[in-house]
Design an enzyme around this catalytic site. Structure first.
Site, PDB file in Angstrom:
ATOM      1  N   GLY A  82       0.821  -1.211   0.000  1.00 29.46           N
ATOM      2  CA  GLY A  82       0.000   0.000   0.000  1.00 29.46           C
ATOM      3  C   GLY A  82       0.857   1.264   0.000  1.00 29.46           C
ATOM      4  O   GLY A  82       1.970   1.273   0.523  1.00 29.46           O
ATOM      5  N   ARG A 146       1.257  -5.847  -4.975  1.00 27.13           N
ATOM      6  CA  ARG A 146       1.292  -6.752  -3.827  1.00 27.13           C
ATOM      7  C   ARG A 146       1.705  -8.184  -4.184  1.00 27.13           C
ATOM      8  O   ARG A 146       1.422  -9.113  -3.430  1.00 27.13           O
ATOM      9  CB  ARG A 146      -0.085  -6.787  -3.152  1.00 27.13           C
ATOM     10  CG  ARG A 146      -0.491  -5.507  -2.440  1.00 27.13           C
ATOM     11  CD  ARG A 146      -1.617  -5.755  -1.463  1.00 27.13           C
ATOM     12  NE  ARG A 146      -2.129  -4.531  -0.884  1.00 27.13           N
ATOM     13  CZ  ARG A 146      -1.549  -3.893   0.156  1.00 27.13           C
ATOM     14  NH1 ARG A 146      -0.473  -4.381   0.703  1.00 27.13           N
ATOM     15  NH2 ARG A 146      -2.085  -2.780   0.625  1.00 27.13           N
ATOM     16  N   ASP A 176       5.516  -5.259   6.485  1.00 25.52           N
ATOM     17  CA  ASP A 176       5.989  -6.534   7.041  1.00 25.52           C
ATOM     18  C   ASP A 176       5.989  -7.643   5.994  1.00 25.52           C
ATOM     19  O   ASP A 176       6.971  -8.378   5.858  1.00 25.52           O
ATOM     20  CB  ASP A 176       5.166  -6.927   8.268  1.00 25.52           C
ATOM     21  CG  ASP A 176       3.667  -6.859   8.038  1.00 25.52           C
ATOM     22  OD1 ASP A 176       3.224  -6.214   7.074  1.00 25.52           O
ATOM     23  OD2 ASP A 176       2.914  -7.464   8.823  1.00 25.52           O
ATOM     24  N   ASP A 177       4.927  -7.742   5.205  1.00 25.13           N
ATOM     25  CA  ASP A 177       4.875  -8.816   4.204  1.00 25.13           C
ATOM     26  C   ASP A 177       5.919  -8.600   3.102  1.00 25.13           C
ATOM     27  O   ASP A 177       6.567  -9.546   2.658  1.00 25.13           O
ATOM     28  CB  ASP A 177       3.477  -8.893   3.579  1.00 25.13           C
ATOM     29  CG  ASP A 177       2.455  -9.447   4.570  1.00 25.13           C
ATOM     30  OD1 ASP A 177       2.840 -10.297   5.406  1.00 25.13           O
ATOM     31  OD2 ASP A 177       1.284  -9.030   4.531  1.00 25.13           O
ATOM     32  N   LYS A 203       8.221   0.594   5.411  1.00 19.99           N
ATOM     33  CA  LYS A 203       7.111   1.434   4.951  1.00 19.99           C
ATOM     34  C   LYS A 203       5.788   0.886   5.476  1.00 19.99           C
ATOM     35  O   LYS A 203       5.622  -0.325   5.553  1.00 19.99           O
ATOM     36  CB  LYS A 203       7.085   1.385   3.425  1.00 19.99           C
ATOM     37  CG  LYS A 203       5.877   2.010   2.792  1.00 19.99           C
ATOM     38  CD  LYS A 203       5.134   1.066   1.825  1.00 19.99           C
ATOM     39  CE  LYS A 203       4.436  -0.060   2.516  1.00 19.99           C
ATOM     40  NZ  LYS A 203       3.478  -0.797   1.707  1.00 19.99           N
ATOM     41  N   THR A 204       4.886   1.666   5.862  1.00 15.61           N
ATOM     42  CA  THR A 204       3.463   1.365   6.037  1.00 15.61           C
ATOM     43  C   THR A 204       2.824   2.404   6.937  1.00 15.61           C
ATOM     44  O   THR A 204       3.361   2.724   8.016  1.00 15.61           O
ATOM     45  CB  THR A 204       3.141  -0.046   6.578  1.00 15.61           C
ATOM     46  OG1 THR A 204       1.727  -0.153   6.702  1.00 15.61           O
ATOM     47  CG2 THR A 204       3.772  -0.389   7.914  1.00 15.61           C
ATOM     48  N   ASP A 206       0.377   1.830   8.543  1.00 12.33           N
ATOM     49  CA  ASP A 206      -0.237   1.096   9.659  1.00 12.33           C
ATOM     50  C   ASP A 206       0.553   1.216  10.963  1.00 12.33           C
ATOM     51  O   ASP A 206       0.006   0.973  12.034  1.00 12.33           O
ATOM     52  CB  ASP A 206      -0.379  -0.391   9.300  1.00 12.33           C
ATOM     53  CG  ASP A 206      -1.209  -0.598   8.040  1.00 12.33           C
ATOM     54  OD1 ASP A 206      -1.880   0.362   7.612  1.00 12.33           O
ATOM     55  OD2 ASP A 206      -1.197  -1.712   7.491  1.00 12.33           O
ATOM     56  N   TYR A 244     -25.457  14.766  14.692  1.00  8.05           N
ATOM     57  CA  TYR A 244     -25.033  13.461  14.171  1.00  8.05           C
ATOM     58  C   TYR A 244     -24.032  12.772  15.081  1.00  8.05           C
ATOM     59  O   TYR A 244     -23.160  13.417  15.669  1.00  8.05           O
ATOM     60  CB  TYR A 244     -24.341  13.613  12.810  1.00  8.05           C
ATOM     61  CG  TYR A 244     -25.240  14.044  11.690  1.00  8.05           C
ATOM     62  CD1 TYR A 244     -26.384  13.306  11.356  1.00  8.05           C
ATOM     63  CD2 TYR A 244     -24.937  15.178  10.943  1.00  8.05           C
ATOM     64  CE1 TYR A 244     -27.194  13.704  10.308  1.00  8.05           C
ATOM     65  CE2 TYR A 244     -25.745  15.571   9.893  1.00  8.05           C
ATOM     66  CZ  TYR A 244     -26.876  14.829   9.583  1.00  8.05           C
ATOM     67  OH  TYR A 244     -27.670  15.220   8.552  1.00  8.05           O
ATOM     68  N   GLY A 252      -5.464   0.791   8.818  1.00  6.57           N
ATOM     69  CA  GLY A 252      -4.368   0.390   9.708  1.00  6.57           C
ATOM     70  C   GLY A 252      -4.215  -1.111   9.781  1.00  6.57           C
ATOM     71  O   GLY A 252      -3.407  -1.622  10.548  1.00  6.57           O
ATOM     72  N   ARG A 253      -5.033  -1.832   9.002  1.00  7.50           N
ATOM     73  CA  ARG A 253      -5.016  -3.287   9.003  1.00  7.50           C
ATOM     74  C   ARG A 253      -5.289  -3.825  10.398  1.00  7.50           C
ATOM     75  O   ARG A 253      -6.060  -3.220  11.131  1.00  7.50           O
ATOM     76  CB  ARG A 253      -3.667  -3.773   8.488  1.00  7.50           C
ATOM     77  CG  ARG A 253      -3.775  -4.751   7.386  1.00  7.50           C
ATOM     78  CD  ARG A 253      -2.412  -5.267   7.069  1.00  7.50           C
ATOM     79  NE  ARG A 253      -1.973  -4.832   5.756  1.00  7.50           N
ATOM     80  CZ  ARG A 253      -2.473  -5.257   4.616  1.00  7.50           C
ATOM     81  NH1 ARG A 253      -3.428  -6.141   4.610  1.00  7.50           N
ATOM     82  NH2 ARG A 253      -2.015  -4.831   3.472  1.00  7.50           N
ATOM     83  N   GLU A 312      -9.768  -0.353  11.633  1.00  6.60           N
ATOM     84  CA  GLU A 312     -10.186  -1.202  10.516  1.00  6.60           C
ATOM     85  C   GLU A 312     -10.112  -2.696  10.856  1.00  6.60           C
ATOM     86  O   GLU A 312     -10.940  -3.495  10.423  1.00  6.60           O
ATOM     87  CB  GLU A 312      -9.297  -0.812   9.327  1.00  6.60           C
ATOM     88  CG  GLU A 312      -8.923  -1.844   8.367  1.00  6.60           C
ATOM     89  CD  GLU A 312      -8.039  -1.302   7.238  1.00  6.60           C
ATOM     90  OE1 GLU A 312      -8.548  -0.565   6.394  1.00  6.60           O
ATOM     91  OE2 GLU A 312      -6.852  -1.656   7.169  1.00  6.60           O
ATOM     92  N   GLU A 428      -7.521   8.493   1.872  1.00  6.92           N
ATOM     93  CA  GLU A 428      -7.366   9.960   1.986  1.00  6.92           C
ATOM     94  C   GLU A 428      -6.005  10.354   2.529  1.00  6.92           C
ATOM     95  O   GLU A 428      -5.534  11.463   2.305  1.00  6.92           O
ATOM     96  CB  GLU A 428      -8.437  10.530   2.940  1.00  6.92           C
ATOM     97  CG  GLU A 428      -9.864  10.453   2.469  1.00  6.92           C
ATOM     98  CD  GLU A 428     -10.507   9.081   2.654  1.00  6.92           C
ATOM     99  OE1 GLU A 428      -9.787   8.126   3.012  1.00  6.92           O
ATOM    100  OE2 GLU A 428     -11.718   8.974   2.431  1.00  6.92           O
ATOM    101  N   GLY A 429      -5.390   9.443   3.305  1.00  7.15           N
ATOM    102  CA  GLY A 429      -4.141   9.814   3.981  1.00  7.15           C
ATOM    103  C   GLY A 429      -2.911   9.134   3.415  1.00  7.15           C
ATOM    104  O   GLY A 429      -1.787   9.512   3.737  1.00  7.15           O
TER     105      GLY A 429
HETATM  106  P1  FBP Z   1       0.623  -2.097   3.677  1.00 11.28           P
HETATM  107  O1  FBP Z   1       0.712  -3.076   4.789  1.00 11.28           O
HETATM  108  O2  FBP Z   1       0.959  -2.674   2.368  1.00 11.28           O
HETATM  109  O3  FBP Z   1       1.424  -0.865   3.954  1.00 11.28           O
HETATM  110  O4  FBP Z   1      -0.898  -1.695   3.594  1.00 11.28           O
HETATM  111  C1  FBP Z   1      -1.434  -0.530   4.045  1.00 11.28           C
HETATM  112  C2  FBP Z   1      -2.927  -0.496   3.854  1.00 11.28           C
HETATM  113  O5  FBP Z   1      -3.259   0.846   3.608  1.00 11.28           O
HETATM  114  C3  FBP Z   1      -3.738  -1.059   5.016  1.00 11.28           C
HETATM  115  O6  FBP Z   1      -3.922  -0.099   6.034  1.00 11.28           O
HETATM  116  C4  FBP Z   1      -5.018  -1.447   4.329  1.00 11.28           C
HETATM  117  O7  FBP Z   1      -5.715  -2.464   5.026  1.00 11.28           O
HETATM  118  C5  FBP Z   1      -4.553  -1.956   3.007  1.00 11.28           C
HETATM  119  O8  FBP Z   1      -3.339  -1.269   2.730  1.00 11.28           O
HETATM  120  C6  FBP Z   1      -5.529  -1.729   1.900  1.00 11.28           C
HETATM  121  O9  FBP Z   1      -5.083  -2.388   0.773  1.00 11.28           O
HETATM  122  P2  FBP Z   1      -5.406  -1.963  -0.720  1.00 11.28           P
HETATM  123  O10 FBP Z   1      -4.522  -0.807  -1.040  1.00 11.28           O
HETATM  124  O11 FBP Z   1      -5.003  -3.176  -1.482  1.00 11.28           O
HETATM  125  O12 FBP Z   1      -6.842  -1.611  -0.799  1.00 11.28           O
END
Ligand code: FBP
Length: 559
Positions: A82, A146, A176-177, A203-204, A206, A244, A252-253, A312, A428-429
């Site tokens: 990502g 990916r 990590d992956d 990188k991530t 998350d 509301y 953030g996985r 998430e 968005e971020g």
């Molecule tokens: P990474 O672990 O590859 O950095 O993923 C970040 C992320 O933004 C997660 O927070 C999210 O669950 C996922 O990617 C969404 O994946 P995709 O971009 O395939 O929709």
């Protein structure tokens, strides 16, 4: 030529700061190595799988007067997974170090992620290309993907491409992956005596790729500041309109670091943390009770509005869901090869799946709204992860809280109104223009990756420490990838993977939320962080995340 906003144009000229030992130039870094290391768990298995790169020492760079080797070399770079703000600056740092070391050096960017090196899709990066991407968000310079690199065939193909381009080092920028991929590739390259080294960069957004050596993965700083701006704005709207309840799911996985950081920056009424839910073995029903009770308590005070943050990955931590998802994962790994299942109608798929679950999981699965059931059955990503970004937990919780409030109303326990708005902040971020911190950190990570290459190391992750201090005090080095690995079940099999860092419930960051959340639930303590500032006082422009300050400095005046 792309049209540029004034800020975009200005940012191209920003000169990122380099970590202390790197600032004197790439040819005057001095490597020192520590003691041998072990993996974080499952040492025997990991050692067996990574015979050639297991147990290497931690690397650290200092400054020297001597010149390191400047023989010409070509390097390949891959963006993986990502998007995260700052990726272009990692490449810029790598490029600048490589060119400073020897003008003849070349940097090849593999296109579209790890598949680029297998399929031989690449471009040579030049001054002109690089200069158009400095300090910008996104991964569009070479694209990302990916694809999981793990088969002999993929490695053989990658080797052929490297030989064609005379590449002797590959830098993989990923989470990590992706860094698990980097380690597999490093091992294979070393075992085959190819002379090609593989270095990773953390990188991530998350924030779950961290440990004693890696203080934070890049992108977390900018992404959380961007979400905090948006949530601050929503809080101001909620506090103005007063009508509301906003249920906001945050990317953030699995780990809840993003949600926790954003909560500390904005002070919302409800913050759910997946790791806490798991530790307290809270059921879905208990979570709904907690949320409905806060809504009712605020209504009692005449406040029919509020903000709830939902990580998430929450769903994977609710004990009964976790059991169900684990069985679903194993069943789907088999069923994805079953033509009958693949061609079945959605209802038939539910029936087949239900027959594979134990009674409790089957009951839970069937109690879920159809949309959520379908989202749970979606393909896993190539690394075997449930695609939690596609599961609409915020909508599930809204429906369940609404039903609960209706029951409470009948019993006279809820006297207000519940009008909802659902949001999901993720994309968005992920590509925002990197904050000064991410711009500097990423540039240093990339520059340092070349220092690791030049020092002849392989199977390492680029590491920059002491990041709450000014960049001149940052410490550059490398951490062996095997040090962060353990064995986990993926696609129905045990595989070596880098262990995700989850929120530590006895750590200072979670404690800061725990200390305050009751007060934040009923009173309106909203903070409005506003947009990231790139120019102005350092206290505003260069501040790090609350998470980093609390983890590294152990203190923070504001929370
Ligand atoms: P990474 O672990 O590859 O950095 O993923 C970040 C992320 O933004 C997660 O927070 C999210 O669950 C996922 O990617 C969404 O994946 P995709 O971009 O395939 O929709």
């Amino acid at each position: 030529m792309r049209e540029m906003s004034p800020l975009h144009r200005e940012r191209l000229n920003y000169q990122p700061k380099l970590a202390g030992a790197l600032a004197n130039g790439i040819n005057s870094v001095k490597l020192s190595l520590g003691n041998t290391t072990t993996s974080v768990a499952d040492c025997a298995d990991i050692q067996n799988l990574f015979k050639n790169v297991y147990g290497q020492p931690i690397a650290k760079f200092g400054m020297t007067g001597e010149d390191l080797s400047t023989e010409s070399r070509n390097v390949g770079v891959i963006l993986s997974g990502g998007q995260a703000p700052g990726g272009h600056n990692v490449i810029a740092g790598l490029y600048d170090a490589l060119k400073a070391s020897n003008k003849e050096n070349k940097l090849y960017g593999f296109l579209g992620g790890p598949s680029g090196i297998v399929d031989g899709k690449y471009m040579e990066l030049t001054d002109e290309i690089m200069d158009a991407y400095r300090n910008t968000g996104g991964f569009d310079i070479i694209g990302s993907g990916r694809t999981k690199l793990e088969t002999e065939e993929q490695f053989e193909k990658a080797l052929i491409v490297c030989r064609q381009l005379n590449i002797t080092a590959i830098v993989i920028i990923g989470g990590d992956d992706s860094n698990t991929n980097a380690c597999l590739l490093a091992e294979w390259m070393k075992e085959k005596n190819t002379g090609i080294s593989v270095i990773g960069c953390p990188k991530t957004i998350d924030g779950d790729l961290k440990n004693d050596q890696i203080e934070i993965s890049f992108g977390f700083d900018t992404a959380t500041k961007t979400y905090s701006e948006l949530i601050g704005n929503i809080q101001r709207d909620a506090n103005s309109a007063k009508k509301y309840w906003h249920f906001i799911k945050l990317m953030g996985r699995s780990a809840s670091h993003v949600c926790l950081e954003v909560a500390l920056q904005t002070q919302p009424n409800i913050t759910l943390i997946g790791e806490e839910v798991e530790a307290k073995a809270q059921s879905l029903d208990e979570i709904v009770t907690y949320m409905a009770d806060v809504v009712a308590a605020r209504a009692q005070k005449g406040k029919n509005f509020g903000i709830a943050l939902i990580p998430e990955g929450l769903i994977e931590f609710i004990p009964e869901m976790k059991v169900m998802i684990a069985t679903l994962n194993d069943s789907l790994a088999v069923l994805e090869k079953d033509e009958m299942y693949q061609n079945a109608s959605q209802d038939k798929k539910y029936e087949i799946i239900t027959s594979k679950l134990d009674d409790a999981s089957a009951k839970l699965f069937n109690s879920l709204p159809s949309a959520i059931k379908a989202q749970l059955l979606m393909d896993r990503d190539p690394h075997g992860n449930v695609q939690v970004s596609k599961i609409e937990t915020e909508k599930l919780l809204i429906e369940m809280v609404r039903t609960r409030l209706e029951e409470m109303k009948k019993e006279g326990r809820f006297v207000g109104k519940f009008a909802d708005q659902a949001h999901f902040f993720g994309y968005e971020g992920r590509c925002a223009m990197p904050s000064n911190f991410d711009a500097d950190y990423c540039y240093s990570l990339g520059y340092n990756a070349f220092a690791l290459v030049q020092s002849g190391l392989t199977g390492y992750l680029s590491s920059i420490k002491n990041t709450t201090k000014p960049a001149s005090e940052w410490v550059a080095g490398g951490v062996p990838l095997t040090m962060m690995m353990n064995m986990e079940r993926r696609h129905g099999e045990m595989k070596p993977v880098i262990k995700k860092a989850l929120v530590e419930l006895d750590g200072p960051v979670f404690k800061a939320l725990e200390k305050n959340r009751e007060k934040w639930a009923l009173n309106d303590c909203y903070v409005f962080p506003g947009a990231i500032q790139y120019f102005g006082p350092s206290s505003v422009c260069d501040c790090t995340t609350v998470t980093l300050q609390l983890e590294q400095e152990k203190t923070l005046a504001s929370v």
